[in-house]
Design a protein around this motif. Structure first.
Motif, mmCIF file in Angstrom:
data_model
loop_
_atom_site.group_PDB
_atom_site.id
_atom_site.type_symbol
_atom_site.label_atom_id
_atom_site.label_comp_id
_atom_site.label_asym_id
_atom_site.label_seq_id
_atom_site.Cartn_x
_atom_site.Cartn_y
_atom_site.Cartn_z
ATOM 1 N N ILE A 82 0.845 -1.193 0.000
ATOM 2 C CA ILE A 82 0.000 0.000 0.000
ATOM 3 C C ILE A 82 0.878 1.240 0.000
ATOM 4 C CG2 ILE A 82 -1.886 1.205 1.141
ATOM 5 C CD1 ILE A 82 -2.660 -1.390 2.445
ATOM 6 N N SER A 101 0.245 6.354 -3.452
ATOM 7 C CA SER A 101 -0.635 6.570 -4.597
ATOM 8 C C SER A 101 -1.189 5.282 -5.184
ATOM 9 C CB SER A 101 0.101 7.366 -5.678
ATOM 10 O OG SER A 101 1.307 6.732 -6.013
ATOM 11 N N ILE A 111 -1.934 0.937 -4.642
ATOM 12 C CA ILE A 111 -1.936 -0.309 -3.879
ATOM 13 C C ILE A 111 -1.635 -1.431 -4.865
ATOM 14 C CG2 ILE A 111 -3.299 -1.894 -2.479
ATOM 15 C CD1 ILE A 111 -5.103 0.487 -1.800
ATOM 16 N N GLU A 117 -5.460 2.439 -7.431
ATOM 17 C CA GLU A 117 -5.008 3.724 -6.891
ATOM 18 C C GLU A 117 -5.368 3.772 -5.417
ATOM 19 O OE1 GLU A 117 -6.155 7.245 -8.980
ATOM 20 O OE2 GLU A 117 -5.892 6.248 -10.915
ATOM 21 N N THR A 118 -4.478 4.327 -4.644
ATOM 22 C CA THR A 118 -4.695 4.347 -3.207
ATOM 23 C C THR A 118 -5.943 5.160 -2.847
ATOM 24 O OG1 THR A 118 -2.328 4.126 -2.871
ATOM 25 C CG2 THR A 118 -3.596 4.842 -0.985
ATOM 26 N N ILE A 174 -9.167 3.131 -2.547
ATOM 27 C CA ILE A 174 -8.970 1.961 -1.695
ATOM 28 C C ILE A 174 -10.276 1.206 -1.507
ATOM 29 C CG2 ILE A 174 -9.271 3.261 0.465
ATOM 30 C CD1 ILE A 174 -6.964 1.398 1.560
ATOM 31 N N CYS A 192 -10.590 -1.336 -3.978
ATOM 32 C CA CYS A 192 -9.657 -2.421 -3.656
ATOM 33 C C CYS A 192 -10.277 -3.343 -2.613
ATOM 34 C CB CYS A 192 -8.351 -1.820 -3.157
ATOM 35 S SG CYS A 192 -7.169 -3.039 -2.577
ATOM 36 N N SER A 232 -0.820 14.214 -3.936
ATOM 37 C CA SER A 232 -2.037 13.563 -3.490
ATOM 38 C C SER A 232 -3.156 14.553 -3.182
ATOM 39 C CB SER A 232 -1.739 12.712 -2.253
ATOM 40 O OG SER A 232 -0.930 13.414 -1.361
#
Lengths: 430, 834
Positions: free
Chosen positions: A44, A47, A49, A97-98, A101, A104, B268
């Motif tokens: 993880i 940006s 995972i 993409e993080t 999540i 995911c 981010s």
């Protein structure tokens, strides 16, 4: 031909493409698909995972009489080398993409990839809440090294050089692999001297990495994604941004010290003297200048560290590179320039998955420790050609659900990456 | 009294048509002196992408120095100039000036107005090619182009050899000057950070190799910074960084020791460029680039096994954060084994190197002891652009000071200044009021004018010249600095009174006095703000700075009348004292003589306590009172050992010293009633005596110019002194009326006077006059007298020959600190030969 088992058998019931059908890269969900999952490893990053998981197939048809007879005849026994059998299966590489999540987690849940584990991290609460699973943390460097060692030993043409747009795959003699320098370029850069399996030292690094490229690039160009920024660079001319040796010496080389007129004397050195504003520069040029500055710098520091420890090989991995020709060329040029041709940069095809793969390797008894290169076959499933597409369902075998564990390896921030392929593991001998 | 001929060393500018360019109201007017032309030997330029650096040399032939005393001394001591080289080194000054490259026209005007180009121009840097035609067109001269790397290395080698504390380390905001052993200088890594960065392995003079470099340098910082922050100048960007958030990691990826990714935080967030503080961006950029340079430098040093890394170039600009970041990177990656060092003249390496490329400039074999760095009055005032040499004209200086005061800035009183930061040049800098113009940070260091004094030498009797440190008090200790800062500030009004009175108390003198007070206060304030601003700072440097500042405002001898009065009063009672001494036994007399020196040392206008005493009685009354207080044992009392050496015990009759050097201190009773009788005793024993006195006035210290007249006067009443003075050539001109008119048959040992090469109340024995160095050759006894020369400096100095240090401590703090005693305690320290 039992190898056909390696073809995915998807449960396509209720398969759905998320979003508009018109979009180019639809997300495909296979809600009812479940696999015989052994292990799941997560990397993880800030940006991205990265997921690596293994799906096992008990190949009931393999133990036919002919094989048994052959085995007895040739004195082959499974139990000699290890107490548990290597199971055939598939190693899957997936990324999210993080910021997404949630998708995911949906994916993991839908595939029931989660079961077991421990530890607490940034997303631990979320995992706990959504999946009822705790996360174990693996050491970042351990993971990177384990991942790289596995790839360099197990995948035949994992490494390649990249000079002036030309890729050339390198056959690594696994007996002569160590020592090498592993440079993982994520948001930041880690440089690791690897002396063997589990034997390594982080000798250097730099904070000027992929995050710097994307962060500065975003501020300077308003690009919406890393890939967009990278794409821009391909149409750039850094001569409008960088102060070249020729700019200082009125177009002449400074040949006495081996600097040609086109050598960059100072990155962004030209944006000081003009009356221009940021808006007056082409984003393409800015992106290229940034990319060159950062890639060149990484190449230089990597070479200096390799030199310091007398390392012949430098492998570059991490999500920054993402197979981008110019990035690789620049890094290669820097290494070649400073080493006067004596050192060479090499790149890894699974560049972005080192950490996740390493985390996966940290499972005991996964049976991949002494996996040999001839035991792996790489297949590119149907999703492969759709570059940039987000695939949320792995190629799967059967519906039997097995207990799974989830472990996580927190790495430095990583970049998004085009779709990766899948490595299948087959066991011919069972 | 002989007049002061050394005044010729002050620049005499032709101020006709001097004009301040632009509006008088502007903060940084440019001063042009169109008709001025120094006796310029050489001009060298380093024309870089953003700055033009000038180094030029102005020569001064000091015609007045060869007075008769000097001639005699030279003959006697066998000193001759020109032995070491076929052409004489001329004294002069090395000036450091800079212009922005975009304002090259101003630079050309400056060169033209000062006619600096008449001897040709040596130039380096990319601009030497780019602007060659422009120079040809505007000045009619072709630039002699010098290789950039050659110049960098030559400049660095010169600085590291010739400037004693050129290099310093910078860790966590603390500067520490490093003494480089010039015999152990090579090899080193020179990292020059300009627009780009060059890394050069230097193995010796002219022996080097560019081993590495990086394109991520000063140009990257400024270029990216300009795009991201819209700053208008490099300095503005640097200034911004100081207000950047160094602790909060959330903004753009800054963290104390490990930044995972520079600018990694800007990916981010949903924020736009405008949502980030320019301060944070500037700081993050600065950190990224400095850290990167530090890392690559270290890796290259490691690669070649180089112990030292010197960083130079205009990127650094004395900026504390930049230096800290580079130092941190080097320390971090080397695990503490390598250290980053910085150079005070960081930006001038190339220009200096181009200057060195002249043949026969006489600087090739220049030694560190021949250079004296001085900080003219403009030094504390920062931010001004420098377009001229130190102003010599008094009116200009005074009016600048007055104008500055009118602006109501805070430098009028000796209090710490608000942040300022000079770009560190020795030229005239225009005072700048606070606020509206951005400055680089206060830690920026000044670069003074280098005075080349070829006659200076290292005192040959130092036991270990390399380890020698003149200052007993290190002002790096903040409390010490504050204390002496207060002492000097409090003493200032009295000094100004004396100075003004010495010039007749005219209105002109008063104006100058006020200007001096302001200028010196500004120096003090600058040093309080950044103790390292003028290099390594010891008490001796501070005291000398005050004297130089007085001279700058043409107070040639502030205590002139007081010295005269006290000399006359003391000389009047000398005969009686000598008679009294002669009536004593040798043992008693020796004690009386030492007591006399210590007692007479009470007369010191540099001591506040003593100044108060003067109001209580005549100097003779004070002397007798002081004398009566001389109760042994003194706080430091080696008298018995000294007496044993002088007189022996029992049958042991020690051999008399061959030659004694007596470093004298104050005028009046101190020298006349203290040191002269002691000298006389030594002469009587057959020891040659050399009186060592200041070259230039400092407080009420006696000078070498004044001493011969005093000796001549004393000799009128003393046959021993007369014969010795004659033998020493001191009485050549003086009308001597000997008591009996008859010549003695036995020739006397000589009594001589030499100047010490200083104009300070202290003495740095690494830089003394050639005549003192020559006189020292046969000496086997040194007597250092007074606080300045025996306590503030040289208290811990060790000599090859015997040394006697005599002083009365007239400062409570010093007494406590140095000898764990009290004010008016005495020091009689005798040290046998090493």
């Amino acid at each position: 031909m039992h190898r056909s088992g390696s073809r995915p058998q998807l449960d396509l019931s209720k398969a759905a493409i998320q979003g508009n059908f018109e979009v180019k890269d639809p997300t495909i969900l296979l809600p009812n698909q479940s696999d015989d999952i052994s292990h799941l490893a997560l990397d993880i990053g800030g940006s991205l995972i990265k997921l690596v998981y293994f799906s096992r197939h008990e190949d009931q048809s393999i133990d036919d009489k002919r094989k048994k007879t052959i085995k007895e005849r040739l004195g082959i026994s499974n139990g000699n080398r290890r107490s548990y059998p290597i199971l055939g299966g598939r190693l899957h590489f997936v990324k999210f993409e993080t910021t997404k999540i949630s998708e995911c987690l949906d994916f993991i849940h839908s595939k029931q990839l989660h079961r077991g584990g421990g530890g607490a991290y940034k997303f631990a609460d979320l995992f706990k809440e959504r999946l009822g699973v705790s996360l174990d943390k693996e050491d970042e460097m351990d993971c990177l090294v384990a991942g790289a060692n596995f790839l360099l030993k197990a995948i035949r043409h994992e490494a390649f050089t990249h000079m002036e747009g030309q890729k050339e795959f390198v056959q690594i003699d696994t007996n002569d692999l160590f020592p090498y320098l592993l440079v993982n370029i994520g948001s930041g850069v880690s440089m690791i001297k690897v002396d063997g399996d589990g034997k390594f030292e982080r000798v250097s690094g730099t904070n000027v990495g992929g995050g710097t490229y994307w962060g500065l690039g975003r501020l300077l160009t308003k690009c919406k994604s890393f890939d967009e920024l990278l794409e821009l660079s391909q149409r750039g001319d850094n001569g409008t941004i960088d102060m070249l040796v020729g700019d200082i010496y009125g177009g002449m080389d400074y040949s006495k010290i081996g600097l040609s007129a086109s050598t960059i004397a100072s990155s962004f050195g030209k944006t000081i003297s003009d009356k221009k504003e940021l808006a007056d520069y082409r984003p393409e040029d800015i992106s290229l200048s940034l990319l060159r500055m950062i890639s060149y710098n990484i190449g230089q520091i990597s070479y200096l560290n390799a030199l310091r420890f007398g390392l012949k090989r430098i492998f570059f991995g991490g999500f920054f590179i993402r197979g981008h020709a110019y990035t690789m060329d620049t890094i290669s040029f820097a290494v070649q320039f400073w080493s006067k041709g004596e050192a060479q940069a090499m790149f890894l095809r699974h560049e972005g998955f080192l950490g996740a793969l390493g985390a996966f390797m940290s499972y005991e008894k996964h049976g991949l420790d002494d996996l040999m290169v001839h035991q792996l076959v790489e297949r590119f499933p149907m999703g492969a050609p759709y570059t940039g597409g987000r695939i949320h369902g792995p190629p799967l075998g059967d519906l039997n659900e097995k207990a799974s564990e989830a472990r996580v390896c927190l790495l430095l921030l990583e970049m998004p990456l085009p779709l990766s392929n899948t490595v299948y593991i087959a066991n011919y001998l069972n | 009294m002989p007049s002061m001929h050394r005044s010729g060393s002050r620049p005499q500018l032709d101020l006709s048509k001097a004009a301040i360019q632009g509006n008088f109201e502007v903060k940084n007017p440019t001063i042009l002196l169109p008709n001025q032309s120094d006796d310029i030997s050489h001009l060298a330029l380093d024309i870089g992408g953003s700055l033009i650096k000038l180094v030029y040399f102005s020569r001064h032939e000091d015609q007045s120095i060869d007075d008769k005393r000097k001639k005699t001394i030279k003959e006697r001591l066998g000193i001759s100039n020109g032995n070491r080289r076929s052409y004489p080194i001329l004294g002069g000054r090395l000036h450091f000036v800079k212009f922005e490259t975009t304002k090259i026209s101003e630079c050309l005007d400056f060169i033209h107005s000062k006619q600096l180009h008449r001897g040709g121009i040596h130039a380096t840097g990319g601009g030497a090619y780019k602007f060659a035609d422009l120079f040809k067109e505007r000045l009619g001269v072709s630039l002699d182009k010098e290789d950039e790397m050659d110049c960098l290395v030559a400049g660095a080698n010169f600085l590291l050899k010739a400037i004693r504390h050129e290099a310093f380390t910078h860790m966590e905001g603390q500067k520490e000057f490093v003494q480089i052993d010039t015999n152990d200088l090579f090899p080193y890594l020179l990292v020059n950070i300009g627009s780009g960065v060059s890394m050069i392995k230097v193995d010796g003079d002219g022996k080097f190799e560019r081993v590495s470099g990086t394109n991520v340098g000063g140009g990257t910082y400024w270029g990216l910074g300009r795009l991201l922050t819209k700053c208008k100048s490099f300095d503005e960007l640097l200034e911004l960084s100081q207000r950047g958030d160094n602790r909060d990691h959330r903004h753009i990826g800054l963290s104390a020791s490990t930044i995972a990714s520079s600018f990694g935080k800007t990916i981010s967030d949903k924020k736009e460029l405008a949502d980030y503080r320019p301060e944070d961006i500037s700081l993050s950029l600065l950190r990224m680039i400095s850290y990167n340079i530090g890392q690559i430098s270290y890796l290259n040093a490691l690669r070649f096994g180089l112990k030292r890394i010197f960083f130079g170039g205009f990127f650094i600009r004395g900026h504390a954060y930049t230096m800290d970041t580079i130092s941190f990177a080097v320390q971090f990656w080397s695990k503490g084994e390598a250290q980053a060092m910085f150079l005070r003249h960081e930006g001038f390496l190339g220009a200096l190197g181009a200057f060195m490329s002249y043949e026969k400039h006489g600087l090739d074999d220049l030694m560190v002891h021949q250079l004296v760095e001085r900080f003219p009055m403009g030094a504390p005032y920062t931010g001004g652009r420098i377009h001229g040499p130190p102003l010599g004209d008094l009116n200009e200086k005074i009016s600048w000071m007055e104008k500055f005061v009118l602006k109501g800035t805070e430098i009028t009183a000796p209090v710490p200044m608000a942040p300022s930061g000079t770009t560190g040049l020795g030229g005239f800098e225009v005072p700048l009021s606070k606020g509206s113009t951005l400055r680089s940070d206060a830690s920026a260091l000044n670069v003074g004018v280098l005075h080349l004094v070829p006659t200076l030498e290292v005192f040959p009797l130092l036991a270990d010249p390399k380890m020698y440190e003149p200052n007993t008090i290190d002002l790096a200790d903040r409390s010490e600095l504050e204390y002496w800062f207060t002492v000097l500030s409090e003493h200032l009004p009295d000094l100004v009174d004396k100075a003004v009175a010495s010039e007749g108390g005219t209105d002109d003198a008063k104006r100058r006095g006020d200007a001096f007070a302001r200028a010196f206060s500004a120096h003090l304030a600058r040093l309080m703000e950044e103790p390292a601003a003028y290099g390594k700072l010891g008490l001796a440097n501070l005291l000398e700075l005050r004297e130089e500042c007085l001279r700058e405002f043409q107070f040639l001898d502030a205590y002139r009348s007081i010295k005269q009065r006290e000399n006359e009063a003391s000389l009047a009672v000398l005969p009686d004292l000598l008679v009294e001494l002669d009536s004593m036994s040798k043992e008693t007399r020796l004690l009386m003589l030492i007591e006399g020196v210590l007692a007479a040392n009470i007369f010191d206008w540099g001591s506040r306590a003593c100044v108060d005493l003067y109001h209580k009685g005549t100097i003779i009354e004070i002397y007798r009172m002081s004398r009566n207080k001389m109760q042994r044992p003194w706080r430091v009392d080696d008298f018995d050992a000294f007496k044993e050496r002088m007189l022996g015990s029992g049958d042991n009759k020690p051999r008399p010293h061959k030659r004694a050097l007596l470093f004298v201190d104050n005028s009046g009773a101190d020298v006349v009633l203290g040191m002269l009788p002691l000298a006389r005793e030594l002469l009587r024993r057959g020891t040659e005596v050399v009186l060592v006195a200041n070259s230039l006035p400092a407080l009420n210290d006696i000078t070498a110019m004044e001493l011969p007249d005093i000796v001549a006067e004393a000799a009128k009443h003393c046959d021993i002194l007369r014969r010795a003075a004659e033998a020493g050539g001191l009485l050549v001109d003086a009308m001597i009326n000997t008591l009996d008119g008859s010549k003695e048959n036995s020739p006397s040992v000589p009594l001589m006077v030499v100047e010490n090469g200083c104009g300070s109340p202290c003495i740095d024995l690494r830089q003394v006059s050639s005549e003192l160095a020559a006189a020292a050759k046969n000496a086997d006894l040194i007597i250092l007298e007074g606080m300045g020369r025996a306590l503030h400096t040289n208290f811990n100095a060790r000599f090859k020959c015997e040394a006697l240090k005599l002083a009365m401590v007239k400062n409570q703090r010093l007494a406590e600190k140095l000898i764990k005693g009290n004010i008016y305690d005495c020091v009689c320290r005798y040290e046998p030969a090493r």
